[in-house]
Structures are given as C-alpha cells and as structure tokens.
Design a protein around this motif. Structure first.
Motif, PDB file in Angstrom:
ATOM      1  N   VAL A 229       0.833  -1.210   0.000  1.00  0.00           N
ATOM      2  CA  VAL A 229       0.000   0.000   0.000  1.00  0.00           C
ATOM      3  C   VAL A 229       0.872   1.268   0.000  1.00  0.00           C
ATOM      4  O   VAL A 229       0.712   2.125  -0.875  1.00  0.00           O
ATOM      5  N   PRO A 230       1.817   1.408   0.934  1.00  0.00           N
ATOM      6  CA  PRO A 230       2.682   2.590   0.816  1.00  0.00           C
ATOM      7  C   PRO A 230       3.487   2.621  -0.482  1.00  0.00           C
ATOM      8  O   PRO A 230       3.818   3.708  -0.983  1.00  0.00           O
ATOM      9  N   MET A 231       3.787   1.467  -1.042  1.00  0.00           N
ATOM     10  CA  MET A 231       4.503   1.468  -2.331  1.00  0.00           C
ATOM     11  C   MET A 231       3.613   2.086  -3.410  1.00  0.00           C
ATOM     12  O   MET A 231       4.068   2.864  -4.245  1.00  0.00           O
ATOM     13  N   LEU A 232       2.340   1.725  -3.381  1.00  0.00           N
ATOM     14  CA  LEU A 232       1.417   2.302  -4.368  1.00  0.00           C
ATOM     15  C   LEU A 232       1.252   3.799  -4.128  1.00  0.00           C
ATOM     16  O   LEU A 232       1.205   4.592  -5.073  1.00  0.00           O
ATOM     17  N   ASP A 233       1.190   4.178  -2.844  1.00  0.00           N
ATOM     18  CA  ASP A 233       1.136   5.616  -2.517  1.00  0.00           C
ATOM     19  C   ASP A 233       2.287   6.347  -3.209  1.00  0.00           C
ATOM     20  O   ASP A 233       2.108   7.387  -3.836  1.00  0.00           O
ATOM     21  N   GLU A 234       3.445   5.765  -3.064  1.00  0.00           N
ATOM     22  CA  GLU A 234       4.651   6.399  -3.599  1.00  0.00           C
ATOM     23  C   GLU A 234       4.585   6.472  -5.132  1.00  0.00           C
ATOM     24  O   GLU A 234       4.912   7.495  -5.730  1.00  0.00           O
ATOM     25  N   HIS A 262      -7.474   2.182   0.872  1.00  0.00           N
ATOM     26  CA  HIS A 262      -6.395   3.117   1.191  1.00  0.00           C
ATOM     27  C   HIS A 262      -5.736   3.750  -0.020  1.00  0.00           C
ATOM     28  O   HIS A 262      -5.151   4.823   0.088  1.00  0.00           O
ATOM     29  N   VAL A 263      -5.815   3.090  -1.156  1.00  0.00           N
ATOM     30  CA  VAL A 263      -5.168   3.664  -2.337  1.00  0.00           C
ATOM     31  C   VAL A 263      -6.187   4.374  -3.222  1.00  0.00           C
ATOM     32  O   VAL A 263      -5.959   5.478  -3.688  1.00  0.00           O
ATOM     33  N   LEU A 388       4.443  -0.434 -14.511  1.00  0.00           N
ATOM     34  CA  LEU A 388       5.058  -0.838 -13.249  1.00  0.00           C
ATOM     35  C   LEU A 388       4.412  -2.161 -12.820  1.00  0.00           C
ATOM     36  O   LEU A 388       3.216  -2.196 -12.543  1.00  0.00           O
ATOM     37  N   HIS A 389       5.202  -3.220 -12.847  1.00  0.00           N
ATOM     38  CA  HIS A 389       4.703  -4.521 -12.404  1.00  0.00           C
ATOM     39  C   HIS A 389       5.158  -4.744 -10.970  1.00  0.00           C
ATOM     40  O   HIS A 389       6.344  -4.605 -10.667  1.00  0.00           O
ATOM     41  N   LEU A 390       4.204  -5.118 -10.154  1.00  0.00           N
ATOM     42  CA  LEU A 390       4.522  -5.384  -8.759  1.00  0.00           C
ATOM     43  C   LEU A 390       4.127  -6.827  -8.488  1.00  0.00           C
ATOM     44  O   LEU A 390       2.945  -7.158  -8.584  1.00  0.00           O
ATOM     45  N   ILE A 434      10.067   1.233  -0.612  1.00  0.00           N
ATOM     46  CA  ILE A 434       9.779   2.559  -1.176  1.00  0.00           C
ATOM     47  C   ILE A 434      10.863   2.939  -2.186  1.00  0.00           C
ATOM     48  O   ILE A 434      10.587   3.452  -3.273  1.00  0.00           O
ATOM     49  N   SER A 435      12.101   2.635  -1.842  1.00  0.00           N
ATOM     50  CA  SER A 435      13.167   3.019  -2.775  1.00  0.00           C
ATOM     51  C   SER A 435      13.101   2.179  -4.047  1.00  0.00           C
ATOM     52  O   SER A 435      13.492   2.640  -5.120  1.00  0.00           O
ATOM     53  N   ALA A 436      12.582   0.956  -3.943  1.00  0.00           N
ATOM     54  CA  ALA A 436      12.411   0.136  -5.153  1.00  0.00           C
ATOM     55  C   ALA A 436      11.449   0.832  -6.112  1.00  0.00           C
ATOM     56  O   ALA A 436      11.663   0.865  -7.330  1.00  0.00           O
ATOM     57  N   ILE A 437      10.403   1.424  -5.549  1.00  0.00           N
ATOM     58  CA  ILE A 437       9.438   2.145  -6.388  1.00  0.00           C
ATOM     59  C   ILE A 437      10.081   3.390  -6.999  1.00  0.00           C
ATOM     60  O   ILE A 437       9.876   3.715  -8.162  1.00  0.00           O
ATOM     61  N   ARG A 438      10.901   4.051  -6.215  1.00  0.00           N
ATOM     62  CA  ARG A 438      11.563   5.267  -6.729  1.00  0.00           C
ATOM     63  C   ARG A 438      12.467   4.930  -7.915  1.00  0.00           C
ATOM     64  O   ARG A 438      12.483   5.633  -8.923  1.00  0.00           O
ATOM     65  N   LEU A 439      13.208   3.857  -7.762  1.00  0.00           N
ATOM     66  CA  LEU A 439      14.090   3.438  -8.852  1.00  0.00           C
ATOM     67  C   LEU A 439      13.253   3.028 -10.069  1.00  0.00           C
ATOM     68  O   LEU A 439      13.547   3.430 -11.205  1.00  0.00           O
TER      69      LEU A 439
END
Ligand SMILES: Cc1ncc(C[n+]2csc(CCOP(=O)(O)OP(=O)(O)O)c2C)c(N)n1
Length: 933
Positions: A229-234, A262-263, A388-390, A434-439
């Motif tokens: 969820v926070p990853m999607l937020d980011e 939440h998202v 973006l594949h998660l 979170i940093s994975a999402i940023r990258l």
C-alpha cells in the motif's frame, strides 16, 4: 612493448566489450582486428599481444591511460582482473546472496561472490591496493577493500537487482549507476518514516478489524506484503509529479480491499456494507438490467487523490477471478487515456497515465497471459510508456509451493526475456520497498519500458480466511505465527532510533481500529438505508432505441472515395495494387462496391463526423484476405502511407496496427481501450474467427458478463472471419454458437451480414448508436469480393442496417417453403445450379442473430400465407451454429401447424471436414436438402 601485459590488456578488453568507445582508439583497433577466439580467454589475449609485439605494432604501446595499476606488480595486475570479475559477479549474481525473505531463509549465495575464491585470491591486502576507480564502481570507497562492503550491501542486502540481461547498453549503465550511487535509496526523513509507520498501521488495522468483525468471511488479507500500500502511494505520488493525470491499476484478490480503501479511497463504510452482505453498486447495475453484480474483491473503483503536484485519478479496473486476465485490459485502458483522438493525427502521450499491474507470484509465472502482455510493451500500437509490475510475492500459490509452481528460481524470471529490469525487495524492509518504487519510476520515465518489482513477503493467514494454512504448509505457518508483523518490526525500529515514541506507535494502531469501529457502528445504526455512494461514472447509455442515421450522402462518399485513393507525390505504391484500388472509382457509378471499399467508406465517413476509429488484429493493415490495404507501402523505399489518416476534413484519429500473434492479450487490450474510450469505434479482427477462442476468457468474463457484473460495456467490435469454404476444421468457424450462448439481456450484438452495404450501415450504426454494446460480426471470406454480395452507391447513400432480409424475388402466394438462413450459405442456396427446380421456395436471410429480430421475423413469415414448411439452413453442425440458440425464436415466428425443418451438418465433434471434396459434397447436400431437390 614495455609495460604491456595481459592483466592490463584484460582490463581494457573488459571495458571494450562493455562499451567499445570507452577504450583508446588504438586498443579498439587491436580488439576489432582480433579473431574472436583470441578475445574470449586470457591465453588468447596473451597470444594477441604477443602477435602485436612480434609485428612491431607500435601503436599498442601507448601510455596506459590514467589511472593505471603499477604494471610491474604482476600480482596486482592479476588482482585487478579478478576484482573486475568480482564486481561483475555482484552485479550479475549478487541477488543470490541477498536477504530477500522476511522469514529469514538463507540465500543460496554464489562462489563468484567470494573474494577469497577468485584467482588470484583477493586477500584484504590486495583489495586495499586495487583502486576502485579502475573498477568503474559507483559505490563509495577509494579501494576495492573500501568499496566491497558497500557493494555487498547494495547487491546482497534487502534489495537485489537483475539488470545485466538487458541488451541496451545505455540502460545497463544507467541502472548500475542508479543502483550503486544509491540515488534512489536516500534515507527517509523522520516525517516520512512516521507517515510510513502510520500507513502500515492503517493497512494492518483494517485487516485485523475485518477478520474479527466478520469471522470467516473472505478478505484475502494483504498481511505479509502490507508495504504494497505505501509502495502504491509512492508510485502515485511520483506519477503525479511526472505529470500523469491518472494511474490505472490491475490486481487480483490479494490485498484488494486494502488497496480499494487506502489507495483508491473507497470509504470504509462501503466496504463494511459489502461485508454485511449489501449490494453497493446499485448506481452502476440496476436491477432492471438484471445485473448479477460481483463479489467485493472484484469490483473496480475510481477515486481522486491529492498529491503534492495536484489531484490525480486512481482507477482500479474491475476484474474476474481469472488471474492475470485483467493485465492487457489495464494496458488498453491506460493507452486510451494516454491518447488524444480528437485530431486527424491522434497523439499518444505516455506521460498522461501510469499503468500498474499487481501480480501473484504463482500467477505471474503460471499464466501465459503475462507473457502476451509483456510482449505488448514495446509495440507502437500498444505501448503505454512502461508498466510498473509489482509481484506481490507471498511465496505460495493457494496451497502450492514454489517448487511445484515454477521451473525458474524467481517468479519474475519471465520478465528477463523482455529486457525488463527486476528489483527484488524484502517486504519487511519498508524503506527499501519505497526506494524500489523510486528506482522503478525513474527507470520508466527515463526509458519508457516496463519494470518489475518483486516484493518478497509471506502470507500471514490461509489462502483466504476460511483456510487453515498449517494443514498444507505446517512449517511455514509455524514460522509465520512466530514472526512479528511488518508494522511491529518497523515500529520497534523507529522507537529504538528515537524517531517515534512507543506511546505514539501504539496509538496509531488504536486509531485505525477506532475509526473502523465507529464506521461500522454508524452503519449498523442506519442499516437498510441506501448508502450515499457517489454515482460511479459509467458508460451505460441514457437512451436506447434512438434513430441512428447511417446513410451518407452520395456526394460525400464520392469525395471520401477520391481522397482514399490519393497518395502524395513522393510516394510510389505498388502499381498492380494501385490498379486494383483504382477500380474503386468505377464502382461508384457501376456498382460492385465490395467489402473492403464499403468498410473504408464507413470509417472515413465516421472520421469526418468526429468519431475516432482504432482497428487492430493480425495482418489487419492489409487484411488476412488482402481486401483492405489500408496501409500502402512505397515500392522504392518501403515507406508507408495510410490514406485514411489524411482525409481533409477528418476531425478524429484513425489508428490501425498489425497486432502481435496473440488473441488473449490483444483482445483484452482492445476491450480495455474501448471501455475507456466510449466515443471511439474500436475494432479487433481475428486472423480467422476460429482463433478467437484463444481469447475466450476475455469474451466470457469481460465482453459478455462485464455489464451484468460491473456495469461495464463498450462499443468493442469483433470482426471474425467465418464461413465454410473447404479449409478444414480450423479455418471455418468462429464458433458462433459460443457467442449466442453468452448473449442475454441485450449484453452484446451478434451479426452476420451478406452484403457490403449491410456491413457499411452496421459499422456506422455501431459507432453512432447512443447505446454502446459490444458487437460480434461473423465476417465473410469469399463474399469479400463476390459480385452478388457487393453493393451500389445508392445502397450506402440510403437505407440502414436491416436485421432480416426478405427474398426480393419470391412469389408470396405460391411460396410453400420458406428457407431462413444466415451468412454465406445464402449464396450457395440462391446460386445453386438447380435452384430453378425448387418451385415455391423463398430464401430469406437472418442478418442479426442477437438480439433476435422477433417482430420482423413474425412479419416476414406472415408475408407468406401459404407456407407449409419453415426450413432453417446452416453450414455449421447442428450442435454448433445458430440453430440451438434461435430454435425457440423460429418456433415462435412460424404459423401453427407448419413444421420447422433443419438442414445443415449433423451433430459433429469437429466443426468441418478436412478434405475439400468432402466439403463440397456436404455443402451440396445441405443446399439440396434445403431446397427439397
Ligand atoms: C486462471 C485461474 N486459475 C485458477 C484460479 C484459482 N486460484 C485463485 S487464487 C490462486 C492462487 C494464486 O496464487 P498467487 O498468484 O501466488 O497469488 P496469492 O493468492 O498467493 O496472492 C488460484 C490457483 C484462478 N483464480 N484463476
């Protein structure tokens, strides 16, 4: 040759192989001139240098570029080569030693990652003498000894990377730099960390509350991969910063309720209401439409989120249980959002929308749909600028362990074949996640390609809340039971580091629970009162049955026809083809407008009316049967020209693309596109209709049931070549019976036209009708050019699509036998050599099979007062084709006492004969049986 040695040369060779322009020109020349086998091994390199020395080849005696290892030190030079190998090993295989499993399983490691095992041994002393700059590292440290811990931390910590398979050099270099520099792994500040903890508390709190309040109800809890969820937020925040207006998400059951709440921002109250068993999508599917609705973890939703850069729409696509089926649908939706169709040229801007696909670890490898979807990413007609594949990797699929689930080490391995970078991250390290999402985000914006984040977590409970995981994974279940939640771990860390006081950390949990409890109590108090749900913007038409003008004035058609035959001066089309197309001028006066021409005029007339058209399918630009030729090719240069995109007055875009060889993903994509582009005519054409069943899940789960389940419909039009022409069991039938079986409550339209004018009016009606519904067209093959099936300009300039065509030649009083048929067999009957012998026989055509034209059929039959038999004729076997689905309609339409007779192929397990002569015999038999001769 003083100063030359193989160690130094090996170093340069390494650099040269990585990037030829990175080494001095003289070395590049030497390597380029060398036979490849000499470059592949150290002894070969020695021989190469030896040869250069013997030849007195002075140019390799250049001073070694800065910085150079002291060449006299043999061990050091060897050490540099070994160090290069070590760096390479970390980049390529570091993931094997990474700590990705929150449950603490030991990574397998790899000998290549151990400095002591290299030759020469990279002892600490030697490491200390190797300058890091020689190794082209981006991690901190002056020497290998200093850099090595950072290298290990970067590649073997709670994050790991697979990027070295990527064939594009620039991408590899960028990724290495991005990863090793830690640019996207900057520590979060205290406020960000507190927010992250609060978010995790909210995610966990919701799952816990639902489990307690609704014991045993399925919620497919997210726990174990909470950080999603926070990853999607980011990801949403970053997309918004990058200028996106929309994020389109596709996901299955796992964690979906949490994401919805939440998202996307679905109120707790609505979710709780669903748990109480109430329907909450009344606004979308009314009971009059007989909507079945769907279970709560399939429903789509749309929300608006505030971000630093402004508001952004977040859409969660509705999806069926069929895992991964929604993937191409999301891509199509995103593509539609990214495309401006309001001008002749159309404009695709991938920055407008970000597609995010969340996959299960078992589904990602197991479902072939994923591969089909990944293959779309780089295609001009399908690209969405990177998805973006998660992978929500909980290390189990229902009750199946990974060892039984895949032949590959990682769930994500499939993506490697598509040049996609893969970032693995331990789900218990939220900051790393979170940093994975940023990258991933930075990579997508930089290169416009897909990227995979493999979020490795666990599943705290059973597959659903009714399952006992310890029955099948007892050890895993026991380990998980002992394992603290990610929120607990992160709270402890922040408390220990003094970021958050313990009391505040505890409060966060209580707050969420209290909020849910209050919402639930309020709900119970008002139970039975309709919820206040903002009406979901849906595409159900306000009106139906309105008059649609499909005829186009003759002058306009002439003008469009001329424009469609225009090519620019610089362009030389194939002369033979142009001659064929030029005949399209004469047909306007002399008749003979064939299918291809009628279709082109239909699209052209829509474009000038502002209706965008998108047509895709295998070999669709030319047309499987070479009847279309919408895209012309210059015989000298190979350049292409699409006349339809150059109409003077067009005020909408025309997109046409040859599709990849896929049915499932391609049809799914067009479904998604058409659902998000309700104003456009979106058509997908099968190579032969027989292959459409490769996309059966899209047909069953989306096209036919979407309206009833989710209130989702579209104008998607399927062109499915169908008809028995002696080409065997897989080039005859588009399985019309399947579509008829799925047709109910006017969910779709099913048509089989027998003239090109009918096709013209049909396509226009499909685009212009206020009521949007998917249309399935059984398109012809032989009829495409058949004279009798062609039409005149008057046929297009007047009239409309007619669901039923009477026999214009029949003598009504004398007709005793009325044949009703659909599609191509009409011409077999009407044109049979012994047709004249069949007296008192009329042949009528059913052009629209669904919705069945009940009134018109009754009228048609009433027009023959002396009927003794009504014969239904079809080419398909009796268990296929229309007969079984429309039999009751025919029974209703015929006068009492008149028998309904069937003429067609008998019950068959395979649709048609494989032998041309058998086919001809059978066609002849059917027609004679129909005519009674
Ligand atoms: C096409 C398809 N086949 C089978 C199923 C039944 N099924 C539902 S969930 C599931 C396991 C999925 O495992 P995974 O992809 O790892 O996701 P998880 O539930 O672990 O998050 C299966 C087999 C399904 N929903 N769809």
């Amino acid at each position: 040759m003083d100063g030359l040695n193989t160690g130094y040369a090996a170093l340069l060779l390494e650099q040269y192989l990585d990037n030829p322009t990175a080494v001095p020109a003289e070395w590049r020349e030497l390597f380029e001139s060398a036979p490849p086998e000499l470059l592949s091994a150290q002894p070969g390199l020695a021989r190469l240098l030896e040869g250069a020395r013997e030849a007195g080849n002075g140019h390799v005696q250049v001073a070694s570029p800065e910085p150079v290892a002291p060449v006299a030190d043999h061990e050091l030079v060897g050490g540099v080569a070994a160090a290069m190998a070590l760096v390479k090993a970390f980049r390529m295989h570091g993931h094997l030693a990474a700590h990705l499993d929150p449950l603490g399983s030991e990574p397998p490691g790899d000998p290549a990652l151990e400095p002591e095992r290299l030759v020469p041994k990279l002892t600490p002393e030697l490491q200390a003498r190797i300058p890091a700059s020689l190794l082209r590292l981006h991690v901190a440290g002056e020497t290998l000894a200093e850099a090595l811990p950072h290298l290990r931390e970067t590649y073997c910590g709670t994050m790991a990377y697979e990027i070295e398979h990527i064939s594009d050099h620039e991408e590899r270099v960028w990724l290495r730099q991005a990863i090793e520099s830690g640019r996207y792994r900057q520590p979060l500040d205290a406020a960000e960390r507190t927010t992250l903890l609060a978010r995790l508390a909210r995610v966990e709190g919701m799952e816990q509350y639902l489990r307690r309040a609704f014991l045993g109800q399925k919620q497919f809890s997210i726990e174990g991969v909470d950080v999603m969820v926070p990853m999607l937020d980011e990801a949403i925040e970053l997309a918004s910063t990058g200028g996106a207006h929309e994020v389109v998400i596709g996901m299955a059951h796992r964690g979906r309720l949490n994401v919805l709440a939440h998202v996307v921002g679905r109120p707790y109250e609505v979710i709780l209401r669903e748990f109480e068993g109430e329907r909450t999508i009344e606004a979308v599917v009314s009971s009059e439409e007989g909507g079945t609705g769907d279970v709560k973890y399939h429903l789509g939703a749309e929300g608006t989120r505030k971000t630093e850069a402004g508001e952004i729409t977040v859409t969660l696509a509705s999806n069926p249980s069929h895992l991964e089926a929604v993937d191409p649908v999301v891509e199509g939706r995103a593509r539609a959002e990214q495309t401006d169709r309001s001008t002749r040229d159309g404009y695709h801007d991938p920055t407008v929308a970000l597609p995010i696909l969340i996959h299960g670890d078992a589904a990602f490898t197991g479902q072939g749909e994923v591969a089909e979807t990944l293959n779309l990413q780089g295609l001009a007609g399908y690209s969405t600028g990177g998805t973006l594949h998660l992978i929500s990797n909980n290390q189990v699929g229902f009750t199946t362990d990974p060892e039984d689930s895949r032949s590959t080490r990682y769930s994500s391995d499939l993506a490697k074949g598509f040049d996609i970078p893969i970032v693995h991250v331990n789900a218990d390290d939220p900051e790393a996640a979170i940093s994975a999402i940023r990258l991933a985000n930075a990579y997508r914006w930089r290169f416009g390609h897909d990227v995979v984040v493999d979020l490795v977590g666990y599943r705290r409970h059973g597959h659903n809340e009714q399952d006992e995981p310890a029955y099948t994974q007892p050890l895993l279940a026991a380990a998980i039971a002992e394992h603290p939640t990610v929120r607990e771990l992160y709270a402890a860390r922040l408390v220990a580091e003094g970021v958050v006081p313990q009391a505040r950390a505890d409060e966060l949990v209580g707050e969420v629970q209290a909020e849910l409890k209050a919402a639930h109590e309020e709900l119970k108090r008002t139970f039975g009162v309709e919820p206040e749900i903002a009406p979901v913007e849906h595409r159900l038409p306000a009106t139906s049955g309105s008059i649609v003008h499909t005829a186009v004035p003759a002058d306009r058609l002439r003008d469009l026809n001329d424009q469609l035959l225009r090519v620019p001066e610089w362009f030389t089309p194939h002369p033979k083809l142009m001659k064929q197309l030029e005949r399209r001028r004469e047909t306007l006066d002399q008749g003979g407008i064939d299918w291809g021409q009628a279709e082109a005029l239909a699209y052209a007339s829509l474009l000038v009316d502002g209706i965008p058209v998108r047509l895709t399918g295998q070999d669709t630009e030319r047309g499987t049967f070479a009847h279309r030729h919408a895209v012309l090719h210059d015989v000298h240069t190979g350049a292409t020209f699409t006349p339809m995109q150059h109409l003077d007055e067009a005020v909408a875009s025309f997109e046409i693309h040859n599709s990849p060889l896929s049915e499932y993903a391609c049809l799914g994509f067009e479904y998604g596109y058409s659902a998000a582009a309700p104003e456009a005519l979106v058509l997908w054409e099968a190579q032969f209709g027989d292959f459409v069943n490769g996309a059966q899940i899209i047909i069953d789960q989306f096209i036919s049931a979407g309206l009833s389940k989710w209130g989702e419909t579209s104008r998607l039009t399927l062109l499915l070549p169908h008809g028995y022409e002696g080409n065997g069991p897989e080039h005859s039938s588009a399985r019309l019976e399947r579509f008829l079986q799925l047709a109910a409550q006017e969910n779709i339209r099913i048509v089989n036209c027998t003239t090109s004018a009918q096709s013209f009016h049909l396509l226009r009606r499909q685009a212009l009708d206020a009521t949007a519904r998917p249309l399935v067209v059984m398109t012809p093959k032989g009829l495409l050019r058949m004279k009798q099936a062609s039409s005149t300009l008057d046929d297009l300039a007047a009239g409309e699509f007619r669901p039923l065509l009477d026999d214009p030649t029949a003598d009504r009083e004398r007709t005793t036998r009325l044949i009703l048929c659909s599609g191509k067999i009409y011409y077999d009957i009407a044109g049979h050599e012994r047709r004249g012998e069949a007296e008192g026989v009329a042949v009528a055509r059913l052009e629209q099979l669904y919705p069945f034209p009940v009134k018109q059929a009754a009228e048609l039959v009433r027009g023959y007062p002396n009927l003794r038999e009504l014969v239904w004729v079809q080419e398909e076997p009796q268990n296929m084709g229309p007969f079984r689905a429309i039999r009751h309609r025919l029974e209703e339409a015929k006068p009492e006492g008149v028998p309904l007779v069937y003429a067609g192929r008998p019950w068959r397990a395979s649709p048609s004969e494989g032998y041309p002569t058998a086919h001809l015999r059978e066609q002849d038999r059917i027609v004679r049986a129909a005519l009674g001769i």
